[in-house]
Design a protein around this motif. Structure first.
Motif, PDB file in Angstrom:
ATOM      1  N   GLN A   1      15.548  12.391  14.751  1.00 22.50           N
ATOM      2  CA  GLN A   1      15.090  11.200  15.244  1.00 22.50           C
ATOM      3  C   GLN A   1      13.550  11.032  14.692  1.00 22.50           C
ATOM      4  O   GLN A   1      12.711  11.589  15.270  1.00 22.50           O
ATOM      5  N   GLY A   2      13.775  10.475  13.390  1.00 22.58           N
ATOM      6  CA  GLY A   2      12.484  10.596  12.677  1.00 22.58           C
ATOM      7  C   GLY A   2      11.766  12.186  12.695  1.00 22.58           C
ATOM      8  O   GLY A   2      12.846  12.624  11.620  1.00 22.58           O
ATOM      9  N   LEU A   3      10.957  12.244  13.046  1.00 27.84           N
ATOM     10  CA  LEU A   3      10.561  13.985  12.694  1.00 27.84           C
ATOM     11  C   LEU A   3      10.992  14.684  14.027  1.00 27.84           C
ATOM     12  O   LEU A   3      10.511  15.910  13.746  1.00 27.84           O
ATOM     13  N   ALA A   4      11.339  14.350  15.063  1.00 22.71           N
ATOM     14  CA  ALA A   4      11.720  15.127  15.933  1.00 22.71           C
ATOM     15  C   ALA A   4      13.219  15.508  15.782  1.00 22.71           C
ATOM     16  O   ALA A   4      14.256  14.783  15.313  1.00 22.71           O
TER      17      ALA A   4
ATOM     18  N   PHE B   1      26.876   6.241   1.990  1.00 24.41           N
ATOM     19  CA  PHE B   1      26.165   7.299   1.583  1.00 24.41           C
ATOM     20  C   PHE B   1      26.947   7.875   0.599  1.00 24.41           C
ATOM     21  O   PHE B   1      26.359   8.235  -0.649  1.00 24.41           O
TER      22      PHE B   1
ATOM     23  N   PHE C   1      12.209  12.082   2.654  1.00 28.86           N
ATOM     24  CA  PHE C   1      10.939  11.638   2.867  1.00 28.86           C
ATOM     25  C   PHE C   1      10.798  10.165   2.990  1.00 28.86           C
ATOM     26  O   PHE C   1       9.463   9.810   3.303  1.00 28.86           O
TER      27      PHE C   1
ATOM     28  N   GLN D   1       8.827   4.316   1.527  1.00 29.52           N
ATOM     29  CA  GLN D   1       8.000   3.471   2.425  1.00 29.52           C
ATOM     30  C   GLN D   1       8.261   2.017   2.156  1.00 29.52           C
ATOM     31  O   GLN D   1       8.008   1.293   3.084  1.00 29.52           O
ATOM     32  N   SER D   2       8.677   1.414   1.034  1.00 29.23           N
ATOM     33  CA  SER D   2       9.028   0.286   0.812  1.00 29.23           C
ATOM     34  C   SER D   2      10.342  -0.309   1.143  1.00 29.23           C
ATOM     35  O   SER D   2      10.813  -1.429   0.811  1.00 29.23           O
ATOM     36  N   ALA D   3      11.185   0.689   1.496  1.00 29.37           N
ATOM     37  CA  ALA D   3      12.776   0.244   1.819  1.00 29.37           C
ATOM     38  C   ALA D   3      13.374   0.831   2.998  1.00 29.37           C
ATOM     39  O   ALA D   3      13.996   0.156   3.732  1.00 29.37           O
ATOM     40  N   GLY D   4      13.252   1.992   3.095  1.00 29.63           N
ATOM     41  CA  GLY D   4      13.938   2.878   4.047  1.00 29.63           C
ATOM     42  C   GLY D   4      13.226   3.600   4.865  1.00 29.63           C
ATOM     43  O   GLY D   4      12.043   3.632   4.967  1.00 29.63           O
ATOM     44  N   ILE D   5      14.015   4.617   6.005  1.00 29.99           N
ATOM     45  CA  ILE D   5      13.398   5.287   6.882  1.00 29.99           C
ATOM     46  C   ILE D   5      13.845   6.713   6.304  1.00 29.99           C
ATOM     47  O   ILE D   5      14.796   6.783   5.672  1.00 29.99           O
ATOM     48  N   GLN D   6      13.073   7.808   6.909  1.00 33.38           N
ATOM     49  CA  GLN D   6      13.415   9.168   6.315  1.00 33.38           C
ATOM     50  C   GLN D   6      14.447   9.592   7.368  1.00 33.38           C
ATOM     51  O   GLN D   6      14.821   9.440   8.403  1.00 33.38           O
TER      52      GLN D   6
ATOM     53  N   ALA E   1       9.560   6.153  14.096  1.00 33.06           N
ATOM     54  CA  ALA E   1       9.856   7.540  13.762  1.00 33.06           C
ATOM     55  C   ALA E   1       8.627   8.380  14.576  1.00 33.06           C
ATOM     56  O   ALA E   1       8.930   9.590  14.677  1.00 33.06           O
TER      57      ALA E   1
ATOM     58  N   ARG F   1      15.322  -2.523   9.331  1.00 29.93           N
ATOM     59  CA  ARG F   1      14.656  -1.179   8.702  1.00 29.93           C
ATOM     60  C   ARG F   1      14.698   0.058   9.966  1.00 29.93           C
ATOM     61  O   ARG F   1      13.705   0.863   9.649  1.00 29.93           O
TER      62      ARG F   1
ATOM     63  N   GLU G   1      19.741   3.644   8.427  1.00 26.38           N
ATOM     64  CA  GLU G   1      20.325   3.870   7.126  1.00 26.38           C
ATOM     65  C   GLU G   1      21.730   3.314   6.946  1.00 26.38           C
ATOM     66  O   GLU G   1      22.488   3.924   7.821  1.00 26.38           O
TER      67      GLU G   1
ATOM     68  N   SER H   1      19.347   0.890   5.230  1.00 29.26           N
ATOM     69  CA  SER H   1      18.522  -0.278   5.840  1.00 29.26           C
ATOM     70  C   SER H   1      18.711  -1.672   4.954  1.00 29.26           C
ATOM     71  O   SER H   1      19.166  -1.586   3.893  1.00 29.26           O
TER      72      SER H   1
ATOM     73  N   SER I   1      16.630  -3.653   3.667  1.00 28.68           N
ATOM     74  CA  SER I   1      15.660  -3.722   2.739  1.00 28.68           C
ATOM     75  C   SER I   1      16.414  -2.949   1.410  1.00 28.68           C
ATOM     76  O   SER I   1      16.509  -3.554   0.424  1.00 28.68           O
ATOM     77  N   VAL I   2      16.976  -1.654   1.850  1.00 28.32           N
ATOM     78  CA  VAL I   2      17.625  -0.743   0.657  1.00 28.32           C
ATOM     79  C   VAL I   2      18.533  -1.560  -0.069  1.00 28.32           C
ATOM     80  O   VAL I   2      18.679  -1.942  -1.056  1.00 28.32           O
TER      81      VAL I   2
ATOM     82  N   GLN J   1      17.292  -5.112  -1.570  1.00 26.65           N
ATOM     83  CA  GLN J   1      16.574  -5.017  -2.937  1.00 26.65           C
ATOM     84  C   GLN J   1      17.411  -4.720  -4.060  1.00 26.65           C
ATOM     85  O   GLN J   1      17.498  -5.090  -5.098  1.00 26.65           O
TER      86      GLN J   1
END
Lengths: 321, 412
Positions: free
Chosen positions: A59-62, A81, A279, A282-287, B92, B368, B371, B373, B375-376, B379
């Motif tokens: 969950q994010g970084l957790a 994916f 990682f 930043q301008s499109a997705g989440i890690q 996050a 966003r 995944e 997202s 945005s992905v 774009q």
């Protein structure tokens, strides 16, 4: 432990050799410990922790729950994916074969020309290797400017010689983007296989070549039957390193086309996909550490297994002179 | 000797316990190294009011900020105060329970902020606010007033006028738009900057409510309009990256740049002589509402495990006051969500005015979080569509299908 005498020298006769052994051992330990620690800390530990990360939900970084092979299943089989993974993998394969032909092929031809001392060989020996010394960042940046659709040298040159119809946004066109990257990679790295092949060629004893020349007049036969088998160790090095490099390809595409494998995935490779998944872009997705780690583990396993078996196979055909 | 050591130990412990009560030292982490001077000024004003608190500003490189921050928070060595991003990237950090929940009692200024501003710093899972939003960005058309005047053009009231303006610039031998699509995220900005009015606010209300998806004819029509106007992008725009687009506009070679209000500071810095105007790209008819796309950049948040929760709350309350907003907006040239701030910059005023009729920068604000997202997807699909490899319908279909893999309202 025997007590030292007043002058500090032990009287035990066995002590001297033992001290020598342990001194040597100490020396070896002293030399080995730093690299082992560095390797363990920065190579082995990250590999194993990535392996562990890949089995968790993030969950994010957790770190969330243990999810078994779910992340692997996602990147390999679950859409969308899986489509991205396989597209990137397909591009890696294309890059590998293209570079095998262009970079290693040209490398061999150049090495051969340099070895035969064709005119200007001394100059070219340095010139060919020069780009290898340049940083990938500089190479990527400069070639990105050359390929610029409006101001780029490549299009300007085409227009100047009346081939303006061939001018195209090289890095923005799905048909040319990956090829342009491959070209730049080959331009930058061709010096490496050249150097390795040249070293191999220079190791061939002249008696063997003289003997062979008495048997045949054909340069091609000479290369195929005598030279190529004798420089097999050089080929092993070039092939295996190129394989590893092609499947770890990251810097050049990252600098020239960005993290997304623009245009729309045509230059996407596993390295880029791994980076933006683990990682975040930043301008499109989440890690997603879990999926990113799964990709990293798969890449590592694939490269390790294929590179090892291929090396074993290639070694078998090498001949010692 | 023993007594001495005991006394010493006692003394050290007592000092260690008492020290925080005497001076409360807070750290504030940011990704805005370039704004250091202004932040130090803002902090000095705060410290004058609260002599018992000192705040130290620390900035990190923007692209690695998220990694540095989350590593520090995970290792319990995070700052007391920090800038956090908004929306998915905010979740996050907030979703991992690293941040201090804020109420309107702690930060009274939150009560006067708009719902979209608060939403940017709200964790959807518990509905709590974890950050004080600090700036909004607007997607619109930035234009070169010099070129417009030279060609006798005026701000377009209808889509056809926008196209006609672009044609006039092209006829005059200049680039109508500076935009290129090689940098993926630029494809998302041009959709919002150019098509929001054509699509209309009704669609955005419905998409947020989950009653329609991106295959909606209004959204597809927006994409088709984008396709039409891309004829006025520079030749080879599919290979034109973000930096090149910025240069084309900043150097005065192009009349318009469709993008974010955050570009303006950069354009002014690169070319101080450039006279810049802004407008919302119009809809089909002159009476259609002229809409811009808006999102919030990020917020100031407190560490949930800080040793000085009260001092942290005091500072966060300060970041939502008009005094803070006044300096923040006018010195950093940002549009603040804080009520009662007057903007000295004419252009910023104009943008703040345009923000009154705004739709969300939808893929960032609402899609966003998972995944792939929105945005992905958008774009890549817009990049493909503008390269002539797919139709607006296909692009909309692909975006919807991608989001539908995890978003229930799109699944039927």
């Amino acid at each position: 432990m025997p007590a030292p005498t007043s002058n500090g020298i032990s009287r035990t006769p066995a002590r001297t050799p033992r001290l020598r052994v342990s001194g040597r051992g100490l020396w070896i330990t002293f030399l080995l410990v730093p690299p082992v620690v560095v390797m363990a800390l920065f190579v082995i530990y990250p590999i194993f922790s990535a392996l562990a990360y890949a089995f968790y939900d993030w969950q994010g970084l957790a770190r969330g729950d243990f999810v078994g092979f779910a992340n692997f299943e996602k990147v390999l089989f679950q859409q969308p994916f899986a489509a991205t993974t396989w597209n990137a993998f397909k591009n890696n394969i294309f890059v590998f074969f293209a570079l095998m032909i262009i970079q290693n092929g040209l490398g061999f031809i150049l090495a051969y020309a340099l070895w035969r001392d064709l005119p200007g060989a001394r100059f070219h020996r340095i010139a060919v290797f020069l780009p290898v010394v340049l940083s990938t960042v500089i190479i990527g940046y400069v070639w990105k400017l050359f390929f610029h659709p409006i101001f780029g040298a490549v299009n300007q040159l085409l227009k100047a010689v009346g081939l303006g119809s061939l001018a195209t946004p090289w890095l923005g066109d799905a048909d040319t983007a990956l090829n342009a990257l491959i070209f730049v990679n080959a331009w930058a790295w061709v010096g490496f296989p050249t150097l390795v092949f040249l070293a191999g060629l220079q190791r061939i004893p002249s008696e063997i070549l003289d003997a062979a020349r008495m048997e045949t007049d054909s340069e091609l036969t000479l290369i195929r039957r005598v030279i190529w088998p004798l420089i097999a160790p050089s080929a092993t090095v070039c092939f295996v390193l190129l394989f590893i490099g092609s499947f770890n390809w990251f810097e050049l595409p990252y600098i020239m086309v960005g993290l997304d494998g623009s245009p729309y995935g045509n230059t996407d490779v596993l390295g880029l996909y791994f980076y933006r998944t683990a990682f975040g872009n930043q301008s499109a997705g989440i890690q997603d550490f879990g999926m990113g780690s799964a990709l990293a583990v798969l890449m590592f396993l694939f490269i390790a297994v294929v590179a090892t078996s291929w090396t074993i196979y290639l070694r078998k055909r090498e001949i010692e002179v | 000797m023993k007594t001495f050591i005991k006394t010493l130990a006692l003394g050290v412990t007592a000092t260690a316990i008492a020290a925080p009560a005497m001076a409360q030292e807070l750290s504030l982490w940011s990704w805005r190294q370039e704004d250091r001077a202004v932040y130090e000024e803002l902090i000095a004003a705060f410290e004058a009011e609260h002599p018992e608190i000192t705040v130290t500003f620390e900035a990190f490189e923007a692209s690695s900020y998220a990694t540095i921050l989350s590593t520090a928070l995970a290792g319990d060595s995070g700052p007391d105060l920090m800038m956090v991003r908004a929306y998915g990237a905010f979740e996050a950090v907030a979703g991992a329970n690293y941040l201090m929940p804020l109420t309107e009692e702690d930060v009274p200024g939150l009560a006067d902020m708009t719902a979209p501003a608060i939403a940017a710093q709200t964790l959807r899972a518990d509905g709590k606010v974890y950050g004080v939003p600090f700036a909004s960005q607007t997607m619109l058309v930035i234009y070169n007033k010099g070129i417009y005047e030279q060609l006798g053009l005026s701000e377009p009231q209808t889509w056809d006028e926008l196209m006609a303006n672009a044609q006039a610039v092209k006829d005059a031998g200049m680039y109508a738009f500076a935009n290129g699509t090689a940098t993926a995220w630029q494809n998302e900005t041009i959709v919002s900057a150019l098509t929001s009015s054509v699509v209309g606010s009704q669609f955005f209300d419905e998409i947020v409510a989950g009653t329609t998806d991106f295959t909606d004819p209004r959204y597809v029509s927006g994409l088709r309009h984008l396709q039409d106007i891309s004829a006025y992008f520079p030749d080879g725009f599919t290979g034109l990256d973000y930096a090149s687009s910025q240069q084309l506009f900043a150097s005065g070679m192009a009349a318009m740049f469709a993008g974010g209000s955050f570009e303006i500071a950069n354009f002014r810095a690169q070319n101080p002589d450039l006279e810049i105007g802004v407008f919302a790209a119009p809809g089909e008819a002159a009476e259609d509402e002229k809409l811009v796309g808006v999102f919030f950049d990020g917020g100031y948040a407190g560490n949930a495990t800080t040793e000085h929760p009260e001092a942290v709350k005091a500072f966060l309350a300060y970041t939502a006051t008009p005094e803070f907003g006044q300096v923040f907006a006018n010195k950093l040239r940002n549009i603040t969500p804080i009520a009662g701030v007057t903007l000295e910059d004419g252009l910023l005023n104009e943008i703040a005015e345009l923000n009154r009729a705004a739709v969300p920068y939808i893929m960032l604000t609402n899609f966003r979080y998972e995944e792939p997202s929105g945005s992905v997807l958008l774009q890549a699909e817009v990049q493909k569509m503008l390269a002539g490899e797919s139709t607006p319908e296909e692009a909309a279909e692909a975006v919807t299908a991608g989001i539908a893999t995890y978003y229930a309202p799109f699944q039927d």
